[in-house]
Design a protein around this motif. Structure first.
Motif, PDB file in Angstrom:
ATOM      1  N   GLY A   1       0.820  -1.207   0.000  1.00 56.44           N
ATOM      2  CA  GLY A   1       0.000   0.000   0.000  1.00 56.44           C
ATOM      3  C   GLY A   1       0.854   1.257   0.000  1.00 56.44           C
ATOM      4  O   GLY A   1       0.564   2.235  -0.692  1.00 56.44           O
ATOM      5  N   PHE A   2       1.932   1.230   0.783  1.00 53.15           N
ATOM      6  CA  PHE A   2       2.828   2.385   0.845  1.00 53.15           C
ATOM      7  C   PHE A   2       3.527   2.602  -0.494  1.00 53.15           C
ATOM      8  O   PHE A   2       3.682   3.734  -0.947  1.00 53.15           O
ATOM      9  CB  PHE A   2       3.844   2.223   1.972  1.00 53.15           C
ATOM     10  N   CYS A   3       3.927   1.526  -1.138  1.00 56.35           N
ATOM     11  CA  CYS A   3       4.552   1.628  -2.458  1.00 56.35           C
ATOM     12  C   CYS A   3       3.577   2.277  -3.441  1.00 56.35           C
ATOM     13  O   CYS A   3       3.935   3.216  -4.160  1.00 56.35           O
ATOM     14  CB  CYS A   3       4.983   0.253  -2.952  1.00 56.35           C
ATOM     15  N   CYS A   4       2.349   1.810  -3.463  1.00 53.79           N
ATOM     16  CA  CYS A   4       1.349   2.385  -4.378  1.00 53.79           C
ATOM     17  C   CYS A   4       1.136   3.868  -4.083  1.00 53.79           C
ATOM     18  O   CYS A   4       1.038   4.688  -4.997  1.00 53.79           O
ATOM     19  CB  CYS A   4       0.029   1.634  -4.267  1.00 53.79           C
ATOM     20  N   GLN A   5       1.118   4.224  -2.809  1.00 54.79           N
ATOM     21  CA  GLN A   5       0.938   5.632  -2.442  1.00 54.79           C
ATOM     22  C   GLN A   5       2.120   6.458  -2.950  1.00 54.79           C
ATOM     23  O   GLN A   5       1.935   7.541  -3.502  1.00 54.79           O
ATOM     24  CB  GLN A   5       0.798   5.754  -0.922  1.00 54.79           C
ATOM     25  N   ARG A   6       3.337   5.948  -2.806  1.00 58.60           N
ATOM     26  CA  ARG A   6       4.525   6.673  -3.291  1.00 58.60           C
ATOM     27  C   ARG A   6       4.504   6.793  -4.807  1.00 58.60           C
ATOM     28  O   ARG A   6       4.931   7.803  -5.367  1.00 58.60           O
ATOM     29  CB  ARG A   6       5.816   5.990  -2.840  1.00 58.60           C
ATOM     30  N   LEU A   7       4.004   5.767  -5.485  1.00 62.35           N
ATOM     31  CA  LEU A   7       3.905   5.828  -6.938  1.00 62.35           C
ATOM     32  C   LEU A   7       2.984   6.960  -7.385  1.00 62.35           C
ATOM     33  O   LEU A   7       3.189   7.562  -8.419  1.00 62.35           O
ATOM     34  CB  LEU A   7       3.389   4.500  -7.501  1.00 62.35           C
ATOM     35  N   ARG A   8       1.981   7.247  -6.575  1.00 69.16           N
ATOM     36  CA  ARG A   8       1.027   8.297  -6.937  1.00 69.16           C
ATOM     37  C   ARG A   8       1.543   9.698  -6.646  1.00 69.16           C
ATOM     38  O   ARG A   8       1.108  10.652  -7.273  1.00 69.16           O
ATOM     39  CB  ARG A   8      -0.302   8.074  -6.225  1.00 69.16           C
ATOM     40  N   VAL A   9       2.456   9.867  -5.698  1.00 73.71           N
ATOM     41  CA  VAL A   9       2.868  11.223  -5.314  1.00 73.71           C
ATOM     42  C   VAL A   9       4.229  11.654  -5.844  1.00 73.71           C
ATOM     43  O   VAL A   9       4.546  12.836  -5.816  1.00 73.71           O
ATOM     44  CB  VAL A   9       2.830  11.421  -3.777  1.00 73.71           C
ATOM     45  N   THR A  10       5.034  10.732  -6.320  1.00 75.35           N
ATOM     46  CA  THR A  10       6.350  11.098  -6.830  1.00 75.35           C
ATOM     47  C   THR A  10       6.194  11.827  -8.163  1.00 75.35           C
ATOM     48  O   THR A  10       5.408  11.429  -9.007  1.00 75.35           O
ATOM     49  CB  THR A  10       7.239   9.855  -7.000  1.00 75.35           C
ATOM     50  N   HIS A  11       6.942  12.877  -8.347  1.00 74.79           N
ATOM     51  CA  HIS A  11       6.842  13.712  -9.547  1.00 74.79           C
ATOM     52  C   HIS A  11       7.515  13.046 -10.748  1.00 74.79           C
ATOM     53  O   HIS A  11       8.660  12.625 -10.677  1.00 74.79           O
ATOM     54  CB  HIS A  11       7.479  15.077  -9.302  1.00 74.79           C
ATOM     55  N   VAL A  12       6.793  13.006 -11.849  1.00 77.01           N
ATOM     56  CA  VAL A  12       7.275  12.353 -13.054  1.00 77.01           C
ATOM     57  C   VAL A  12       8.567  12.987 -13.565  1.00 77.01           C
ATOM     58  O   VAL A  12       9.450  12.307 -14.071  1.00 77.01           O
ATOM     59  CB  VAL A  12       6.179  12.310 -14.136  1.00 77.01           C
ATOM     60  N   GLU A  13       8.691  14.302 -13.427  1.00 82.24           N
ATOM     61  CA  GLU A  13       9.898  14.960 -13.932  1.00 82.24           C
ATOM     62  C   GLU A  13      11.157  14.534 -13.178  1.00 82.24           C
ATOM     63  O   GLU A  13      12.264  14.677 -13.693  1.00 82.24           O
ATOM     64  CB  GLU A  13       9.754  16.483 -13.938  1.00 82.24           C
ATOM     65  N   CYS A  14      10.983  13.963 -12.007  1.00 79.27           N
ATOM     66  CA  CYS A  14      12.132  13.477 -11.242  1.00 79.27           C
ATOM     67  C   CYS A  14      12.612  12.117 -11.749  1.00 79.27           C
ATOM     68  O   CYS A  14      13.703  11.683 -11.403  1.00 79.27           O
ATOM     69  CB  CYS A  14      11.781  13.357  -9.762  1.00 79.27           C
ATOM     70  N   VAL A  15      11.786  11.463 -12.547  1.00 79.91           N
ATOM     71  CA  VAL A  15      12.109  10.106 -12.948  1.00 79.91           C
ATOM     72  C   VAL A  15      12.378   9.959 -14.443  1.00 79.91           C
ATOM     73  O   VAL A  15      13.317   9.287 -14.842  1.00 79.91           O
ATOM     74  CB  VAL A  15      10.986   9.140 -12.528  1.00 79.91           C
ATOM     75  N   CYS A  16      11.571  10.584 -15.268  1.00 79.96           N
ATOM     76  CA  CYS A  16      11.683  10.367 -16.715  1.00 79.96           C
ATOM     77  C   CYS A  16      13.046  10.755 -17.266  1.00 79.96           C
ATOM     78  O   CYS A  16      13.527  10.140 -18.216  1.00 79.96           O
ATOM     79  CB  CYS A  16      10.575  11.110 -17.459  1.00 79.96           C
ATOM     80  N   SER A  17      13.674  11.738 -16.686  1.00 82.24           N
ATOM     81  CA  SER A  17      15.000  12.132 -17.170  1.00 82.24           C
ATOM     82  C   SER A  17      16.032  11.020 -16.974  1.00 82.24           C
ATOM     83  O   SER A  17      17.068  11.002 -17.623  1.00 82.24           O
ATOM     84  CB  SER A  17      15.461  13.401 -16.463  1.00 82.24           C
ATOM     85  N   ARG A  18      15.742  10.081 -16.100  1.00 82.19           N
ATOM     86  CA  ARG A  18      16.645   8.946 -15.847  1.00 82.19           C
ATOM     87  C   ARG A  18      16.503   7.830 -16.879  1.00 82.19           C
ATOM     88  O   ARG A  18      17.328   6.935 -16.935  1.00 82.19           O
ATOM     89  CB  ARG A  18      16.372   8.346 -14.468  1.00 82.19           C
ATOM     90  N   ILE A  19      15.456   7.846 -17.663  1.00 75.89           N
ATOM     91  CA  ILE A  19      15.217   6.774 -18.627  1.00 75.89           C
ATOM     92  C   ILE A  19      15.862   7.143 -19.955  1.00 75.89           C
ATOM     93  O   ILE A  19      15.248   7.761 -20.817  1.00 75.89           O
ATOM     94  CB  ILE A  19      13.711   6.473 -18.764  1.00 75.89           C
TER      95      ILE A  19
END
Length: 116
Positions: free
Chosen positions: A62-80
């Motif tokens: 549940g905590f993982c799913c919650q973090r997936l919903r609140v983490t900002h996409v711009e913080c991650v997509c640049s890593r791909i």
């Protein structure tokens, strides 16, 4: 030295997989202004800690799913990057998103990946 490289590679793989899951999670556009590199780094670290078992094919908590919903996409997509994109199992990422009760947008571009 080789073990450290493997750990960094595993960590980056986790960040990238989770990043893709974030992008696929439906509420992925959260524009609150530009985040600093330090803020993005902290968000990724929290996400990695919350969702690490997902990489080993353990259903998301549940905590993982919650973090997936609140983490900002711009913080991650640049890593791909083109170098990392082939390491991501898009179908598995989609299944994780669905387990978290989210839909998967079609043809969304995140870094070097476009969802089917």
């Amino acid at each position: 030295m080789e073990v450290m490289k493997m750990r960094e590679s595993t960590k980056m793989g986790l960040i990238v997989l989770l990043g893709l899951v974030i992008v696929l999670s439906g509420d992925y556009v959260k524009k609150v202004g530009a985040l600093t590199q330090a803020q993005c780094h902290e968000e990724r670290q929290i996400l990695v800690r919350a969702c690490k078992p997902v990489v080993f094919r353990v259903p998301p908590s549940g905590f993982c799913c919650q973090r997936l919903r609140v983490t900002h996409v711009e913080c991650v997509c640049s890593r791909i990057t083109p170098k990392i994109a082939p390491l991501i199992d898009v179908n598995y990422a989609i299944s994780v998103v669905q387990r978290c009760g989210r839909s998967v947008p079609r043809h969304f571009k995140c870094g070097s990946i476009t969802t089917p």
